[in-house]
Every structure is written in structure tokens, then in C-alpha cells.
Design a protein around this motif. Structure first.
Motif, PDB file in Angstrom:
ATOM      1  N   LYS A   1      -4.337   0.030  -3.487  1.00  0.00           N
ATOM      2  CA  LYS A   1      -5.016   1.310  -3.307  1.00  0.00           C
ATOM      3  C   LYS A   1      -4.913   1.789  -1.852  1.00  0.00           C
ATOM      4  O   LYS A   1      -5.090   0.993  -0.923  1.00  0.00           O
TER       5      LYS A   1
ATOM      6  N   ASP B   1      -6.885   3.396   0.062  1.00  0.00           N
ATOM      7  CA  ASP B   1      -8.097   3.321   0.892  1.00  0.00           C
ATOM      8  C   ASP B   1      -8.527   1.893   1.183  1.00  0.00           C
ATOM      9  O   ASP B   1      -9.610   1.652   1.722  1.00  0.00           O
ATOM     10  N   THR B   2      -7.670   0.922   0.834  1.00  0.00           N
ATOM     11  CA  THR B   2      -8.000  -0.480   1.097  1.00  0.00           C
ATOM     12  C   THR B   2      -7.675  -0.826   2.541  1.00  0.00           C
ATOM     13  O   THR B   2      -6.517  -0.703   2.972  1.00  0.00           O
TER      14      THR B   2
ATOM     15  N   GLN C   1       0.829  -1.200   0.000  1.00  0.00           N
ATOM     16  CA  GLN C   1       0.000   0.000   0.000  1.00  0.00           C
ATOM     17  C   GLN C   1       0.871   1.259   0.000  1.00  0.00           C
ATOM     18  O   GLN C   1       0.604   2.226  -0.721  1.00  0.00           O
TER      19      GLN C   1
END
Length: 477
Positions: free
Chosen positions: A436, A438-439, A430
Motif C-alpha cells: 500500500k 501509505d505504508t 510499494q
């Protein structure tokens, strides 16, 4: 005074400058502890016993060794290809190329790891003796030699075993190698002694130490006839600086790993201190007896009396932890840099078409190894009168386009080896922009659990009636 034949030249000493550091790191925690103050200096005012304890409990984060292992395996993730131009006579020998059970693929793999770690390795193409100490032939005919499986073979030469060399306008004219040989020690045992092999064009000598006289060396054996017009030695470079001169490609990673060894020891020490609260007493009186326990109490003699435990705030511990994590990330990047292809090319075919300008550093190491293997094959052919030795191909199409991609691959390998958790892997991917931002890990973990086993994995075997389920992996609970 050291005998001249055993004396290491200044050029060989320069080649070996970093060997002790690399050996200690590759030797792991045990070797680093054995090095003592060399890589764990004493603090000002620290006594020898405290330093001894600090070293004894220190553990090494194996960043250097693990990186060498992962990167060194990449050129050998596919088998070494033996060219059709390799003489048929040589091909069977490559299945046991060192007469110790290693085939050409395994032999070159270990040579490559050594060159990647130490910056240098060597291949000596040797031939068993065909005459005894008195100069008499051991075999009457060539057929006798073939029946006895007498043939050339490869010997791996560590840079620490190179004592010196001489060169002239035609190349290397002399090479001295330090060897260890086993000799009889009584009726039922052997012992290892040092031997120096001196190679010259068309001749060789072996010198051995006089028992109980370490400074005296005598000529043990020699030969004056070989079919070769050159010394059968091939250098393999990790990062070439010149003829017989090299540097470890990951030297800066090695230094960073030592820094981590020292910093981690500091972190262990402060954590140990912080875990033990200090009892602080204020103006209790000279005759006050202090007993610490659930069933005891202490009465002060003045209104200002105070008794409490003083604990560390933990700020320095957190700062130290973050510093270690940052250092570990820098080490991963240092290793990953060897995989990053220079801008412009991304495949082996494009690299070769553009005169190697798009090769990553590790590809260049693989190319050095491939060239060295070809030279060694030619020397093997020269020993037996073949005109050409042929060529081999080492896999080189493994470069990465970016540092993030390269470091992510190293992280994945570390995770698969059980040295990094799935959650930490997710966080690192990340941070590199591969996953991503926002995962959420908890959500991602639920997705992973719900998608079932990966392709090719066995699912749980359905139980017969009245039986408990049988797991595909018996190690799973």
C-alpha cells in the motif's frame, strides 16, 4: 593463413556474434576491466593514462549475470523427472551423465544457463574410443567394454567452440568443433593445445596444430565406423532464429548493463571531482604567499582581493544518480519480462492445453531444453542399440501474470542474496503497487521486528541460570 579445418565459417561467426559481450558481462568486473576500451570508450581529449585509471577503478553492477543466475535456476527449482520409458540400461548413467560427476539435473541446468545467456548451447553425445591408433580393438568383447565402463556420455558444447557445419536434405552432414586437449610437456607437466574434431555421419577425425607452426594442422586420428546414422549433436536454443541460428534472449539487458558500466564510471568520476574543492584566488598580488592551514592567514594587496574554495553544487551528481537508478529499474524489468505469461493462461497445464500461446519466454526456453534432452537420450540409446531413449520432464510452471509480479520476484531474490536492502525492497514493492502506498517503512519495520522470527526459524535459546543468552545464529551480535 589459417588452415581450412580451423577456419570459422561465416554462419558460425554469426552464431558467435555476441559471445564476447556476454562473456565479459558474465566474467564480472575483472573481465570488463580487461576488455578496456571495448566497453569503456575514451572521452574526446582524454589521455590514455586517465582512461586507464578510470577503467581500473570501475566496478560492474552485475544485473545481467544475476538475472541469468536467477532465471536459469527456475526450471531446476524442482528435480528433472526421468520418465518411466527411459531404458533401465540408461538410468544409472544419468547419475554421471558427462563422466565428470554431473548428474542429468546439474548438466541440464548448466546447459540451460548457457543457452539463456549466450542464446545457444549444444549437447554432443560421445563414446570413448574402442580402437587404438592402428585400428586394433582395445576390448575383445562387449563384456570387456562393460567392465571398463565404456558407455555413451554427454558433452557440453559452448557456441564459441563451433567452427562450422554443413547440411544436406537429410540434415547435418558435417560439424567442426574446437577443443582443448592436454598433452605431455616434459616428464612432469602438461600443456593445452588446440584440436579440431570433425564429425561426419558414421565417421570422425581429429586434427592438431603442428608444434611451433600455428598455421599448419595435421590429421591426428580418425575412425570410420560408428553405429549412428546421424551426427550425435543436439542444439539447445535460447531464442531460436533458424537451424543452428539463435539470439541471446536477454541481449537488450546486456546492452543496458554495458550502458550502466559506462554511466557509473561517469558518476564515479564526477563524484571524485566534486569531493575536492578548488581554491580560487582573486587579485592577491604577484608576491603573495599562500599557505593553507588552520594556523595560517593570507593578506590581499588590494581591496578587490578574494580567496575562497569553489565547490560543485551537486546538481549533476544527483541527476546522474537518478539516471543510474532508472537504468537499474529498466534492467530489472527487462529480465522480468521473460517471466510474464501472455494474456489468457497462468499455469503450465493451461499453457499446454492452449497450444503454448500462454507460455512466457522462459517457459519456452525450458521446453527447448526438455526437447533437446529427449533427443540426447535417444542418441545415447542409439549408441548401445536400444530402440527408445525415453523422455524427461523439466519444471515449467513458474510464469508470472504481470510484469510487476515478475520484477518483484527478482527483487526479492536480489534482497535474499544480500544485494538489496530491506528498505529498498519495501520501496520498490510499494512503487509497483504490491505494498500500500501509505505504508511507512519505519512503521513496517517495527511491525516486522514485533512479529518475531519467521516460521521455522529458531528463537533465541533461553540461558541457564547465571549464563548469558545464547543466540540461535552465532553470527548475530
Amino acid at each position: 593463413m589459417t588452415h581450412p579445418v580451423r577456419l570459422q565459417s561465416k554462419e558460425a561467426a554469426a552464431l558467435n556474434e555476441h559471445c564476447e559481450l556476454i562473456s565479459a558481462l558474465l566474467g564480472g568486473t575483472k573481465a570488463m576491466r580487461a576488455a578496456g576500451e571495448t566497453y569503456m570508450p575514451k572521452w574526446p581529449g582524454e589521455d590514455a593514462e586517465a582512461l586507464k585509471v578510470r577503467i581500473a577503478v570501475a566496478t560492474l553492477f552485475p544485473a545481467f549475470g544475476r538475472t541469468i543466475e536467477v532465471l536459469g535456476a527456475k526450471p531446476f527449482s524442482k528435480p528433472v523427472t526421468i520418465g518411466e520409458d527411459v531404458p533401465a540400461k540408461l538410468v544409472p548413467w544419468l547419475e554421471d551423465v558427462d563422466r565428470a560427476g554431473r548428474n542429468l539435473h546439474s548438466f541440464l541446468s548448466e546447459i540451460g544457463q548457457e543457452a539463456l545467456g549466450y542464446g545457444f548451447s549444444g549437447i554432443l553425445v560421445d563414446y570413448p574410443p574402442t580402437r587404438d591408433k592402428d585400428g586394433k580393438p582395445l576390448y575383445v568383447t562387449k563384456a570387456d567394454e562393460q567392465a571398463a565402463a565404456v558407455r555413451p556420455y554427454f558433452v557440453q558444447v559452448h557456441p564459441k567452440n563451433i567452427l562450422g557445419w554443413l547440411t544436406d536434405k537429410d540434415g547435418m552432414s558435417q560439424l567442426r568443433l574446437l577443443e582443448s586437449v592436454d598433452v605431455e610437456d616434459g616428464d612432469y607437466a602438461t600443456k593445452a593445445i588446440e584440436q579440431v574434431r570433425v564429425l561426419r555421419r558414421g565417421s570422425w577425425e581429429t586434427w592438431r596444430q603442428v608444434p611451433n607452426k600455428p598455421e599448419e594442422w595435421v590429421l591426428h586420428d580418425s575412425g570410420s565406423t560408428t553405429p549412428l546414422a546421424k551426427i550425435p549433436f543436439v542444439p539447445v536454443y535460447g531464442q531460436r532464429l533458424g537451424n543452428m541460428m539463435a539470439r541471446p534472449p536477454l541481449l537488450e539487458l546486456a546492452y543496458a548493463n554495458v550502458e550502466h558500466w559506462q554511466s557509473k564510471s561517469d558518476q564515479q568520476n564526477i563524484t571524485h571531482v566534486a569531493r575536492v574543492p578548488i581554491l580560487f584566488a582573486k587579485m592577491l598580488g604577484e608576491n603573495t604567499q599562500i599557505t593553507v592551514g588552520a594556523g595560517s592567514a593570507v593578506k590581499g594587496e588590494t581591496p578587490e582581493s578574494d580567496l575562497k574554495f569553489v565547490e560543485h553544487t551537486g546538481a549533476a551528481i544527483e541527476a546522474g544518480r537518478k539516471s543510474l537508478l532508472d537504468l537499474e529499474d529498466r534492467m530489472r524489468q527487462a529480465g522480468a519480462e521473460l517471466l510474464v505469461i501472455k494474456p489468457g493462461n497462468v499455469t503450465e497445464s493451461q499453457t499446454l492445453a492452449d497450444n503454448e500461446q500462454g507460455a512466457c519466454a522462459l517457459q519456452k526456453v525450458a521446453e527447448n531444453l526438455e526437447d533437446a534432452a529427449d533427443q540426447a537420450l535417444q542418441l545415447m540409446a542409439d549408441w548401445v542399440g536400444e530402440q527408445e531413449g525415453g523422455h524427461v520432464t523439466v519444471f515449467k510452471d513458474f510464469g508470472a501474470a504481470t510484469l510487476a509480479e515478475a520484477s518483484a520476484e527478482l527483487l526479492l531474490k536480489t534482497n535474499q542474496a544480500g544485494k538489496l536492502s530491506d528498505e529498498s525492497l519495501h520501496e520498490e514493492l510499494q512503487r509497483r503497487g504490491i505494498v500500500k502506498p501509505d505504508t511507512d517503512w519505519a512503521t513496517e519495520k517495527d511491525r516486522i521486528d514485533s512479529q518475531g522470527p519467521p516460521p521455522g526459524a529458531m528463537e533465541d535459546v533461553p540461558p541457564p541460570a547465571g549464563k548469558k543468552p545464547v543466540k540461535a545464529d552465532p553470527a548475530q551480535p
